[in-house]
Write a protein that holds these residues in place. Structure first.
Motif, PDB file in Angstrom:
ATOM      1  N   ASP A 244       0.714  -1.202  -0.011  1.00  0.00           N
ATOM      2  CA  ASP A 244      -0.034  -0.124   0.089  1.00  0.00           C
ATOM      3  C   ASP A 244       0.783   1.200   0.051  1.00  0.00           C
ATOM      4  N   HIS A 245       2.060   1.193   0.519  1.00  0.00           N
ATOM      5  CA  HIS A 245       2.991   2.476   0.513  1.00  0.00           C
ATOM      6  C   HIS A 245       4.246   2.320   0.145  1.00  0.00           C
ATOM      7  N   LEU A 246       4.827   3.026  -0.201  1.00  0.00           N
ATOM      8  CA  LEU A 246       6.356   3.018  -0.704  1.00  0.00           C
ATOM      9  C   LEU A 246       6.921   4.296   0.016  1.00  0.00           C
ATOM     10  N   ARG A 256       5.283  -0.850   2.465  1.00  0.00           N
ATOM     11  CA  ARG A 256       4.470  -0.981   3.653  1.00  0.00           C
ATOM     12  C   ARG A 256       2.901  -1.568   3.248  1.00  0.00           C
ATOM     13  N   SER A 257       2.542  -2.329   4.028  1.00  0.00           N
ATOM     14  CA  SER A 257       1.030  -2.842   3.629  1.00  0.00           C
ATOM     15  C   SER A 257       0.266  -2.596   4.917  1.00  0.00           C
ATOM     16  N   ASN A 258      -1.111  -2.114   4.708  1.00  0.00           N
ATOM     17  CA  ASN A 258      -2.054  -1.991   5.735  1.00  0.00           C
ATOM     18  C   ASN A 258      -3.049  -3.066   5.707  1.00  0.00           C
ATOM     19  N   THR A 259      -2.807  -4.236   5.242  1.00  0.00           N
ATOM     20  CA  THR A 259      -3.374  -5.402   5.413  1.00  0.00           C
ATOM     21  C   THR A 259      -2.513  -6.769   5.826  1.00  0.00           C
ATOM     22  N   SER A 260      -1.427  -6.846   5.171  1.00  0.00           N
ATOM     23  CA  SER A 260      -0.770  -7.935   5.263  1.00  0.00           C
ATOM     24  C   SER A 260       0.508  -7.695   6.557  1.00  0.00           C
ATOM     25  N   THR A 261       0.671  -8.866   7.110  1.00  0.00           N
ATOM     26  CA  THR A 261       1.515  -8.842   8.353  1.00  0.00           C
ATOM     27  C   THR A 261       2.920  -9.639   8.078  1.00  0.00           C
ATOM     28  N   MET A 262       2.853  -9.945   6.710  1.00  0.00           N
ATOM     29  CA  MET A 262       4.101 -10.623   6.360  1.00  0.00           C
ATOM     30  C   MET A 262       4.993  -9.914   5.745  1.00  0.00           C
ATOM     31  N   ILE A 263       4.890  -8.514   5.681  1.00  0.00           N
ATOM     32  CA  ILE A 263       5.813  -7.925   5.013  1.00  0.00           C
ATOM     33  C   ILE A 263       7.187  -7.627   5.743  1.00  0.00           C
ATOM     34  N   PRO A 264       8.189  -8.155   5.326  1.00  0.00           N
ATOM     35  CA  PRO A 264       9.626  -7.711   6.167  1.00  0.00           C
ATOM     36  C   PRO A 264       9.813  -6.586   6.199  1.00  0.00           C
ATOM     37  N   THR A 279      -2.549   0.239 -10.270  1.00  0.00           N
ATOM     38  CA  THR A 279      -1.707  -0.042  -8.994  1.00  0.00           C
ATOM     39  C   THR A 279      -0.411   0.902  -8.880  1.00  0.00           C
ATOM     40  N   SER A 280       0.414   0.983 -10.038  1.00  0.00           N
ATOM     41  CA  SER A 280       1.503   1.591 -10.059  1.00  0.00           C
ATOM     42  C   SER A 280       1.572   3.149  -9.659  1.00  0.00           C
ATOM     43  N   ARG A 281       0.162   3.738 -10.448  1.00  0.00           N
ATOM     44  CA  ARG A 281      -0.077   4.940  -9.969  1.00  0.00           C
ATOM     45  C   ARG A 281      -0.359   5.084  -8.616  1.00  0.00           C
ATOM     46  N   ALA A 285       1.361   7.531  -5.972  1.00  0.00           N
ATOM     47  CA  ALA A 285       0.631   8.577  -5.111  1.00  0.00           C
ATOM     48  C   ALA A 285       1.208   8.554  -3.525  1.00  0.00           C
ATOM     49  N   SER A 286       1.449   7.378  -3.238  1.00  0.00           N
ATOM     50  CA  SER A 286       1.719   7.053  -1.697  1.00  0.00           C
ATOM     51  C   SER A 286       3.118   7.540  -1.246  1.00  0.00           C
ATOM     52  N   MET A 287       3.849   7.772  -2.337  1.00  0.00           N
ATOM     53  CA  MET A 287       5.206   8.547  -2.040  1.00  0.00           C
ATOM     54  C   MET A 287       5.242   9.630  -1.076  1.00  0.00           C
ATOM     55  N   SER A 288       5.894   9.849  -0.116  1.00  0.00           N
ATOM     56  CA  SER A 288       6.019  10.693   1.039  1.00  0.00           C
ATOM     57  C   SER A 288       7.177  11.929   0.814  1.00  0.00           C
ATOM     58  N   GLY A 289       7.968  11.717  -0.336  1.00  0.00           N
ATOM     59  CA  GLY A 289       9.114  12.561  -0.522  1.00  0.00           C
ATOM     60  C   GLY A 289       9.111  12.749  -2.279  1.00  0.00           C
ATOM     61  N   ILE A 290       9.919  13.803  -2.548  1.00  0.00           N
ATOM     62  CA  ILE A 290      10.223  13.860  -3.895  1.00  0.00           C
ATOM     63  C   ILE A 290      11.764  13.367  -4.036  1.00  0.00           C
ATOM     64  N   GLN A 291      11.881  12.808  -5.121  1.00  0.00           N
ATOM     65  CA  GLN A 291      13.229  12.100  -5.699  1.00  0.00           C
ATOM     66  C   GLN A 291      14.070  13.227  -6.625  1.00  0.00           C
ATOM     67  N   THR A 292      15.197  13.380  -6.463  1.00  0.00           N
ATOM     68  CA  THR A 292      15.967  13.806  -7.125  1.00  0.00           C
ATOM     69  C   THR A 292      16.689  12.678  -7.935  1.00  0.00           C
ATOM     70  N   PRO A 293      16.997  12.935  -9.494  1.00  0.00           N
ATOM     71  CA  PRO A 293      17.584  12.084 -10.286  1.00  0.00           C
ATOM     72  C   PRO A 293      18.980  11.191  -9.608  1.00  0.00           C
ATOM     73  N   ALA A 294      19.767  12.177  -9.115  1.00  0.00           N
ATOM     74  CA  ALA A 294      21.018  11.324  -8.932  1.00  0.00           C
ATOM     75  C   ALA A 294      21.077  10.534  -7.460  1.00  0.00           C
ATOM     76  N   ALA A 295      20.319  10.884  -6.444  1.00  0.00           N
ATOM     77  CA  ALA A 295      20.204   9.995  -5.162  1.00  0.00           C
ATOM     78  C   ALA A 295      19.003  10.105  -4.488  1.00  0.00           C
ATOM     79  N   LEU A 296      18.735   9.119  -3.744  1.00  0.00           N
ATOM     80  CA  LEU A 296      17.777   9.377  -2.875  1.00  0.00           C
ATOM     81  C   LEU A 296      17.680  10.445  -1.827  1.00  0.00           C
ATOM     82  N   SER A 297      16.513  11.154  -1.777  1.00  0.00           N
ATOM     83  CA  SER A 297      16.527  12.559  -0.986  1.00  0.00           C
ATOM     84  C   SER A 297      15.879  12.019   0.403  1.00  0.00           C
TER      85      SER A 297
END
Length: 483
Positions: A244-246, A256-264, A279-281, A285-297
């Motif tokens: 449900d969430h990235l 992350r998952s709202n329903t599954s408890t098996m996600i490690p 689903t990919s869209r 939409a679940s993203m909580s941050g803005i990504q820069t092309p070079a590295a993870l922010s």
């Protein structure tokens, strides 16, 4: 034979693949071959996605009958790397378009080098007059001269009219080929995408135009084999795991998952979303941050309203574009219906499959019929009739549609017994493929977020939504994630 040996390469990255269809399977296999540590997540309890097996009356059948082409290089290469023998898994037939009992044309390509195989097939074709044959030869010659490219895309119908294809040729060859390849009616379908299919089949070596009919169900053919490969090399498969969430972190990703408890709780170096476009869209939409092309922010917590308050000059559209929410457009979709009809085990058609003349005005809806008994010994007497891009027939009750299809078979084959099957079953994929229209914009596999990639038949390609496109996208996404 199946590939059981381990991949003798050191683990390089820890990567999650979300989506258990053919795109996810191809990505998983490519990543394992590259030596990565992989976790594979699927929301349903079965791998396969829209090309999967279902149980019907005690038989394992595909949710839709498929044909692969010899031109499907990535599909066939992946199967070879998995140790899956073509001869064991497919019935290979020369290019053909044969209708029963003179109801249409009779066109079969002989085993001659290209393009002689098409020339001889055209010379010996029944059901086409000289005008039809000259029109087909002229179209093929012109398409080769154009290098199978158009300056401006248009509909397949417009392309065929432009090059003076005859009504009979359109009805019995071009229209069924277009519907089979693009699952889109010629009046709506992209001519450029249609030409790409013709380029790699009719315009290539003879074997590229061969038709491959799977002998086994599609789940067993690829996804199950990839799951075994993954598990044999230390990876994990999670079924019934809806994501449900990235979550974006400074140097890794979490899911992350709202329903599954098996996600490690795993820190992933990269993510591949091999899920349907919607689903990919949603996950983007679940993203909580803005990504820069070079590295993870670092993760940035904000709501849509807060972002507008922080930057009033930004339009809604620009904001969503920046955050990746417009990376995936809204697609229109086409359905595919497959009607399975079981007869006495003694029933056997003269060929493994026939084209059918569909005519909704007389309630004849079937476009191709496959004799499953010639593909699998347990399927004797079982016929599969495909209805691609259905229109009014999509609204019919299943029992009524099955009855009409059985009547069509009885009339076309002049076999009254076909009107009374022992049992029948309709399987419909409502969103089997996107509608492949001219100039359709499809998203790239890279996203606005570093180390987050898309895979699926809807991503950028010169091919329509085929199994080949799906596998190509998975392999490409895996290679991007590996870099």
């Amino acid at each position: 034979m199946w590939l059981h040996s381990k991949i003798n390469k050191p683990s390089k990255k820890t990567i999650a693949v979300v989506g258990g269809g053919w795109a996810g399977a191809a990505a998983v296999a490519e990543l394992v071959f590259a030596g990565h540590q992989v976790d594979w997540y699927e929301a349903s309890r079965q791998l396969g996605g829209r090309a999967r097996a279902v149980e019907v009356e005690g038989k394992m059948l595909d949710n839709g009958q498929h044909i692969l082409l010899g031109a499907y290089r990535e599909c066939l290469n992946l199967l070879k790397r998995l140790g899956i023998e073509q001869n064991d898994s497919f019935l290979r037939l020369p290019l053909q378009m044969v209708y029963p009992n003179g109801t249409g044309m009779h066109f079969i390509a002989p085993k001659l080098p290209a393009p002689l195989h098409l020339a001889f097939a055209l010379l010996k074709a029944h059901g086409l007059n000289n005008e039809d044959k000259f029109a087909l030869a002229r179209f093929s010659t012109t398409a080769r001269w154009m290098d199978w490219q158009l300056n401006v895309d248009c509909s397949v119908s417009e392309l065929l009219n432009r090059y003076q294809q005859t009504p009979r040729l359109i009805e019995f060859m071009w229209r069924p080929l277009c519907i089979a390849a693009l699952n889109t009616l010629p009046e709506h379908a992209s001519a450029q995408v249609f030409l790409a299919i013709l380029r790699d089949s009719l315009g290539a070596k003879r074997s590229a135009s061969d038709m491959l009919l799977p002998k086994t169900d599609l789940s067993r053919l690829l996804p199950d084999a990839c799951a075994r490969l993954l598990q044999e090399n230390g990876g994990r498969v999670f079924l019934g795991a809806r994501i449900d969430h990235l979550e974006q972190h400074p140097s890794f990703w979490r899911i992350r998952s709202n329903t599954s408890t098996m996600i490690p709780e795993v820190n992933y170096d990269a993510l591949i979303l091999a899920t349907p476009a919607e689903t990919s869209r949603r996950l983007l939409a679940s993203m909580s941050g803005i990504q820069t092309p070079a590295a993870l922010s670092p993760p940035i917590e904000y709501s849509f309203e807060n972002s507008l308050e922080a930057s009033l000059e930004k339009s809604t559209e620009q904001f969503k574009s920046d955050t990746g929410l417009f990376d995936i457009p809204q697609f229109e979709y086409e359905a595919i219906c497959t009607c399975y009809l079981q007869y006495s085990s003694e029933l056997r058609l003269a060929r493994p499959f026939f084209a059918l003349r569909d005519d909704p005005s007389v309630q004849a809806f079937g476009q191709f019929v496959f004799d499953r008994g010639q593909l699998h010994s347990d399927h004797a007497g079982l016929l599969a009739v495909v209805v691609s891009a259905p229109q009014q027939e999509f609204e019919l009750p299943h029992a009524e549609l099955s009855k009409l299809i059985a009547r069509q078979l009885a009339n076309d084959f002049k076999m009254p017994a076909l009107e009374n099957p022992l049992w029948s079953r309709i399987i419909t994929e409502k969103r089997a493929t996107f509608r492949c229209t001219p100039n359709l914009k499809r998203p790239q596999q890279t996203t606005a977020y570093a180390h987050l990639f898309l895979a699926g038949d809807y991503t950028h390609s010169d091919y329509p939504a085929t199994l080949e496109t799906t596998v190509r996208s998975g392999v490409t996404a895996a290679r991007l994630a590996s870099s």
